[in-house]
Design an enzyme around this catalytic site. Structure first.
Site, PDB file in Angstrom:
ATOM      1  CG  HIS A 389      30.914  43.674  40.359  1.00 41.45           C
ATOM      2  ND1 HIS A 389      32.248  43.935  40.596  1.00 41.45           N
ATOM      3  CD2 HIS A 389      30.512  44.606  39.465  1.00 41.45           C
ATOM      4  CE1 HIS A 389      32.628  44.980  39.889  1.00 41.45           C
ATOM      5  NE2 HIS A 389      31.591  45.408  39.194  1.00 41.45           N
ATOM      6  CG  ASP A 393      38.737  44.268  40.029  1.00 42.80           C
ATOM      7  OD1 ASP A 393      39.242  44.242  38.889  1.00 42.80           O
ATOM      8  OD2 ASP A 393      39.399  44.019  41.068  1.00 42.80           O
TER       9      ASP A 393
END
Length: 419
Positions: A389, A393
């Site tokens: 992450h 995204d």
């Protein structure tokens, strides 16, 4: 009671002792008098029950710690008395009476020293050792002398109260039974073994420890491979093409549209990542020595047949333990086909420095609705994405998933992109 009143009590009635509610343990601060077993004027002996009390944690019997005549009751039934508070007065014949059971020291009220200590011990015995069996303190004392466990004695008195005759019967029955105290020597053997990790296991531990420090983004999806299964049956007429090969090739086609997933990230270079043109797809394989993760290089340039050949070669080398450093290094993205063993969804950990891994569940035939709302059998597979992450995204992963899913559910759509 003031000094003058105590003087009159001694002169006219003998010695009057104030019996205070003893410490009941469990940090109990008060108790409710449920039943008095004595009234004013009654003669009581030491250890005779004088009242039943209840708290939020127990129901127990309070025994007397004096022999004498009941002079005063400080509370009525259903009233509450504080621990250490005045409970009743007993007119005794001598100041020299001592408690026979004062052995355990508990925190209690200042003035009644060993008497109150003995009562606390009796109450503790009443609530723990005897499993709440009803019995007078005298019977409990006798049971203790004879080594009888009251929890194993059936009482013949009112409400199951244990009497002295019950103790005699229990003792007699023990004599009639053969001794069961013979010790059995059991040889103690260790059932634990310290196992040294293999080199493969050490590598897995190191890589998974590193992976566990990565903030993961997960996405899970269900795909319908019914059409792909039919296409595979056609391909098998020419060559045995596995589902894994078709998954790898379609995966590579989707990467061409979302190349960020085919990247690596170096945390020492915090605000940059490396995007790779070569689709070196790592494939987690189960081998006799443990988990191995070789990679098929340049999948974007390989045909379905060539991918199958390379997959077969890597699997054979893995089973023989002959995978080279070149085959184990340089991967840019990973597919883990746990479904060949079992399972549907998983939570895969990234193989750093890669930024994406996909866990593939088993293929299942399950009922689904078709366009006309008829229930039909469909071949369903579950996919589980794990992404870094810090680089990727959720929207990007979802869009990539949609493209890949389209290729898998409508396999003819990917043929125009094949090289």
């Amino acid at each position: 009671m003031n000094i003058y009143s105590r003087f009159l009590s001694r002169y006219y009635f003998g010695t009057v002792k104030i019996f205070r509610l003893p410490d009941l343990g469990e940090k109990i601060k008060e108790a409710t008098i449920k039943k008095w077993h004595v009234k004013i004027g009654d003669h009581v002996n030491e250890f005779d029950p004088i009242a039943d009390v209840s708290t939020d944690k127990m129901f127990t019997q309070i025994p007397s710690n004096y022999t004498g005549k009941v002079h005063k009751l400080f509370h009525q039934e259903e009233e509450t008395c504080l621990v250490g508070g005045d409970f009743l007065e007993i007119e005794i014949e001598s100041d020299n009476q001592q408690s026979a059971a004062s052995e355990t020291h508990h925190h209690s009220i200042k003035q009644e020293d060993s008497k109150q200590q003995e009562i606390h011990q009796t109450i503790q015995t009443n609530n723990t050792t005897s499993n709440h069996k009803l019995a007078t303190p005298a019977v409990r004392h006798l049971a203790k002398q004879k080594g009888i466990d009251l929890s194993k004695v059936s009482g013949s008195g009112k409400d199951g109260r244990i009497l002295k005759t019950d103790l005699e019967k229990d003792k007699q029955s023990q004599k009639e039974q053969p001794s069961s105290s013979t010790k059995i020597n059991i040889k103690s053997e260790s059932t634990s073994t310290v196992i040294k990790m293999s080199d493969f296991q050490k590598g897995m531990q190191k890589s998974m420890t590193e992976a566990n420090s990565i903030p993961h983004l997960y996405l899970k999806e269900e795909v319908d491979l019914t059409e792909l299964a039919q296409m595979r049956e056609q391909l098998k007429k020419e060559k045995n093409i596995t589902f894994m090969t078709l998954l790898i090739k379609s995966f590579s086609l989707a990467l061409a549209k979302y190349p960020i997933l085919n990247s690596t990230y170096d945390p020492t270079k915090q605000f940059e990542y490396t995007q790779h043109l070569s689709h070196n797809v790592s494939v987690a394989l189960d081998s006799p020595k443990g988990l191995v993760v070789p990679n098929i290089k340049n999948v974007q340039n390989l045909s379905i047949s060539q991918i199958q050949d390379e997959l077969n070669r890597l699997r054979t080398l893995g089973e023989k333990g002959q995978l080279s450093f070149n085959e184990l290094s340089g991967g840019t993205i990973c597919l883990s086909n746990i479904g060949t063993i079992g399972g549907t969804y998983t939570g895969p950990l990234i193989l750093a420095p890669q930024v994406c891994i996909v866990g593939i569940g088993r293929l299942m035939t399950v009922p689904r609705y078709d366009a006309k709302m008829n229930i039909v059998p469909r071949k369903i597979m579950n996919l589980s994405f794990g992404c870094d992450h810090r680089v990727i995204d959720g929207a990007t992963v979802a869009r990539f998933n949609n493209v890949w899913k389209t290729y898998l559910e409508n396999p003819t759509s990917m043929f125009i992109h094949l090289k």
